[in-house]
Design a protein around this motif. Sequence first.
Motif, mmCIF file in Angstrom:
data_model
loop_
_atom_site.group_PDB
_atom_site.id
_atom_site.type_symbol
_atom_site.label_atom_id
_atom_site.label_comp_id
_atom_site.label_asym_id
_atom_site.label_seq_id
_atom_site.Cartn_x
_atom_site.Cartn_y
_atom_site.Cartn_z
ATOM 1 N N LEU A 65 20.021 46.128 43.109
ATOM 2 C CA LEU A 65 20.539 45.109 44.030
ATOM 3 C C LEU A 65 21.624 44.264 43.356
ATOM 4 O O LEU A 65 22.622 43.907 43.993
ATOM 5 N N PHE A 66 21.444 43.925 42.090
ATOM 6 C CA PHE A 66 22.496 43.207 41.369
ATOM 7 C C PHE A 66 23.755 44.066 41.272
ATOM 8 O O PHE A 66 24.881 43.559 41.371
ATOM 9 N N ALA A 67 23.567 45.375 41.076
ATOM 10 C CA ALA A 67 24.712 46.272 40.963
ATOM 11 C C ALA A 67 25.464 46.384 42.285
ATOM 12 O O ALA A 67 26.696 46.478 42.304
ATOM 13 N N VAL A 68 24.738 46.382 43.417
ATOM 14 C CA VAL A 68 25.380 46.464 44.734
ATOM 15 C C VAL A 68 26.311 45.277 44.962
ATOM 16 O O VAL A 68 27.358 45.394 45.607
ATOM 17 N N ALA A 69 25.938 44.115 44.421
ATOM 18 C CA ALA A 69 26.763 42.916 44.612
ATOM 19 C C ALA A 69 28.108 43.009 43.902
ATOM 20 O O ALA A 69 29.071 42.359 44.323
ATOM 21 N N LEU A 70 28.209 43.829 42.855
ATOM 22 C CA LEU A 70 29.425 43.849 42.040
ATOM 23 C C LEU A 70 30.660 44.354 42.796
ATOM 24 O O LEU A 70 31.694 43.683 42.804
ATOM 25 N N PRO A 71 30.615 45.526 43.440
ATOM 26 C CA PRO A 71 31.833 45.973 44.134
ATOM 27 C C PRO A 71 32.216 45.067 45.297
ATOM 28 O O PRO A 71 33.414 44.923 45.602
ATOM 29 N N LEU A 72 31.235 44.441 45.930
ATOM 30 C CA LEU A 72 31.551 43.512 47.009
ATOM 31 C C LEU A 72 32.304 42.298 46.469
ATOM 32 O O LEU A 72 33.283 41.833 47.077
ATOM 33 N N LEU A 73 31.854 41.782 45.323
ATOM 34 C CA LEU A 73 32.557 40.653 44.713
ATOM 35 C C LEU A 73 33.951 41.049 44.254
ATOM 36 O O LEU A 73 34.910 40.290 44.392
ATOM 37 N N MET A 74 34.083 42.237 43.715
ATOM 38 C CA MET A 74 35.395 42.690 43.244
ATOM 39 C C MET A 74 36.386 42.834 44.396
ATOM 40 O O MET A 74 37.605 42.718 44.191
ATOM 41 N N ALA A 75 35.880 43.085 45.600
ATOM 42 C CA ALA A 75 36.763 43.256 46.756
ATOM 43 C C ALA A 75 37.158 41.936 47.397
ATOM 44 O O ALA A 75 38.030 41.916 48.267
ATOM 45 N N VAL A 76 36.528 40.832 46.988
ATOM 46 C CA VAL A 76 36.861 39.525 47.560
ATOM 47 C C VAL A 76 38.213 39.068 47.034
ATOM 48 O O VAL A 76 38.463 39.107 45.826
ATOM 49 N N ARG A 77 39.068 38.629 47.925
ATOM 50 C CA ARG A 77 40.387 38.132 47.537
ATOM 51 C C ARG A 77 40.370 36.610 47.505
ATOM 52 O O ARG A 77 39.929 35.973 48.451
ATOM 53 N N MET A 78 40.867 36.058 46.424
ATOM 54 C CA MET A 78 40.972 34.617 46.287
ATOM 55 C C MET A 78 42.192 34.142 47.073
ATOM 56 O O MET A 78 43.316 34.536 46.776
ATOM 57 N N ARG A 79 41.978 33.301 48.056
ATOM 58 C CA ARG A 79 43.071 32.855 48.917
ATOM 59 C C ARG A 79 43.601 31.481 48.538
ATOM 60 O O ARG A 79 44.622 31.071 49.056
ATOM 61 N N ARG A 80 42.862 30.777 47.713
ATOM 62 C CA ARG A 80 43.317 29.453 47.304
ATOM 63 C C ARG A 80 43.389 29.424 45.788
ATOM 64 O O ARG A 80 42.523 29.945 45.108
ATOM 65 N N HIS A 81 44.399 28.775 45.264
ATOM 66 C CA HIS A 81 44.615 28.737 43.816
ATOM 67 C C HIS A 81 44.783 27.279 43.394
ATOM 68 O O HIS A 81 45.887 26.816 43.116
ATOM 69 N N PRO A 82 43.654 26.536 43.371
ATOM 70 C CA PRO A 82 43.776 25.097 43.124
ATOM 71 C C PRO A 82 43.847 24.708 41.666
ATOM 72 O O PRO A 82 44.075 23.555 41.363
ATOM 73 N N LEU A 83 43.609 25.658 40.774
ATOM 74 C CA LEU A 83 43.539 25.274 39.366
ATOM 75 C C LEU A 83 44.912 24.876 38.846
ATOM 76 O O LEU A 83 45.923 25.500 39.154
ATOM 77 N N PRO A 84 44.976 23.819 38.055
ATOM 78 C CA PRO A 84 46.256 23.439 37.472
ATOM 79 C C PRO A 84 46.756 24.517 36.523
ATOM 80 O O PRO A 84 45.977 25.243 35.917
ATOM 81 N N GLN A 85 48.070 24.617 36.388
ATOM 82 C CA GLN A 85 48.633 25.614 35.502
ATOM 83 C C GLN A 85 48.279 25.294 34.051
ATOM 84 O O GLN A 85 48.172 24.137 33.646
ATOM 85 N N LYS A 86 48.122 26.359 33.282
ATOM 86 C CA LYS A 86 47.835 26.166 31.864
ATOM 87 C C LYS A 86 49.059 25.581 31.170
ATOM 88 O O LYS A 86 50.191 25.907 31.501
ATOM 89 N N PRO A 87 48.839 24.726 30.190
ATOM 90 C CA PRO A 87 49.987 24.178 29.465
ATOM 91 C C PRO A 87 50.708 25.267 28.708
ATOM 92 O O PRO A 87 50.104 26.240 28.265
ATOM 93 N N PRO A 88 52.009 25.170 28.551
ATOM 94 C CA PRO A 88 52.757 26.210 27.843
ATOM 95 C C PRO A 88 52.330 26.305 26.394
ATOM 96 O O PRO A 88 51.980 25.318 25.756
ATOM 97 N N ALA A 89 52.343 27.528 25.899
ATOM 98 C CA ALA A 89 51.961 27.756 24.509
ATOM 99 C C ALA A 89 53.184 27.600 23.612
ATOM 100 O O ALA A 89 54.324 27.639 24.053
ATOM 101 N N GLY A 90 52.903 27.427 22.343
ATOM 102 C CA GLY A 90 54.007 27.340 21.397
ATOM 103 C C GLY A 90 53.991 26.035 20.645
ATOM 104 O O GLY A 90 53.218 25.119 20.933
ATOM 105 N N PRO A 91 54.859 25.914 19.654
ATOM 106 C CA PRO A 91 54.925 24.678 18.861
ATOM 107 C C PRO A 91 55.277 23.479 19.729
ATOM 108 O O PRO A 91 56.153 23.540 20.584
ATOM 109 N N GLY A 92 54.568 22.401 19.522
ATOM 110 C CA GLY A 92 54.840 21.178 20.260
ATOM 111 C C GLY A 92 54.211 21.128 21.628
ATOM 112 O O GLY A 92 54.322 20.109 22.323
ATOM 113 N N ALA A 93 53.556 22.226 22.083
ATOM 114 C CA ALA A 93 52.932 22.231 23.404
ATOM 115 C C ALA A 93 51.638 21.421 23.362
ATOM 116 O O ALA A 93 50.941 21.401 22.337
#
Length: 423
Positions: A189-217
Amino acid sequence: MTVTPTRSGSAPAAERPAHRDPDVLRWLGSYASSAIGDNVYYVALSWAAVQAGTPSQAGLVMAASAVPRALLMLGGGVVADRFGPRRVLILSNGVRCAAVIAVAVLLLVAAPGPWLLGLLALVFGAVDAVLMPALGALPARITPRGQLARVQGMRGMASRLANVVGAPLGGLGVALGGAAAAFGTAALLFAVALPLLMAVRMRRHPLPQKPPAGPGAPARATAWQELRDGLRHIRRNPVLARLMTVIALSDLGFVGPLNVGLTLLADERGWGAPGMGWVLAGFGTGAGAMSLLLTVRGRVPRAGLVLSVSIAAGAVAIGALAYVPTLAAAVGAALAVGLLAGLSGTLCGALVQTESDPAYVGRVTSVASLFSLGLAPLTFPVTGAAIALWGTGPVFAASAGVCVLGGLLGLGSRALRHAELPR
């Protein structure tokens, strides 16, 4: 019907109802499969623990998962927000599936002691601490805000279905092939949940962008800093701040009587296991009916006020359980508890998601889940000891008083009292 702007902002598009949204239905299918697997797993674990050790050892095995769940739940919210709830749910179900398969194989080839089952319970508790916040955060990423109350109703229906189907399925697995077969069923039953979750599309992207990498970031915030940000977000939002208190009090007053207390009440009144089953059926029927109503309706006007009133009224029904004269009256009281608890629980979940900034939903959910799934179960031994000292009536009444206090605090908060769900 609510309309939302398209990405270009040029024309509005009709908001798709949650029960017709393929992504919501995939998420719901994965949740139902995983929840049924949970019920099968607990039947298998309890049976294997009783067979492998003494009753006291079996009790320790069954309680072991509560410890990491309580200790790690807040950190699980940080993980869900940082890495995304869908990814966390996929990984969590994969770990649970692998752990259960490993134990099932060991049970087939050897007779491991309670230590192995205790280790499995600890692993499940740690995974649950990450999985539960992600589970609460995902709906806000796949459906519009106006559909979240309907999604909570759908989740409630799936949960009731899992409770009805899971335990008998686990018992059938034990009867046919022992604990190993039941563990294998849970893993499937846990295994059955995996392909269903993988098929879910994330429609909202509320997370803030990651800070840029590199010196001084600027350095990325640590997990501790992200947790403090989440707690600060709750504290600064008057609805969420009071809602967390209401959830804590209602769960602390509700969980003990409806679990340990009901078993002792049925024994005291001579109802036996069948009578307790009827009372639980009354509760499940009420909660399921309310979930169905909210699924169809989709929105409750004046949600904050209705939430607070339903908690207070449900507390009265909880207290009445210990004083009604007949089993039929107890079933009626449990039906009322289920209706009111189903309503308040759904509204709590919807308000948590709609009032939270999308980037903090996992952390806010982890705080609510800490009370519901981490701390409230620790009241079981306290409830049992209190009933042994003072009897069922006073303990049920005191627990109802704690729930009433939660409802009154909700009514006393102008922000929560006037909180509304999106249209």
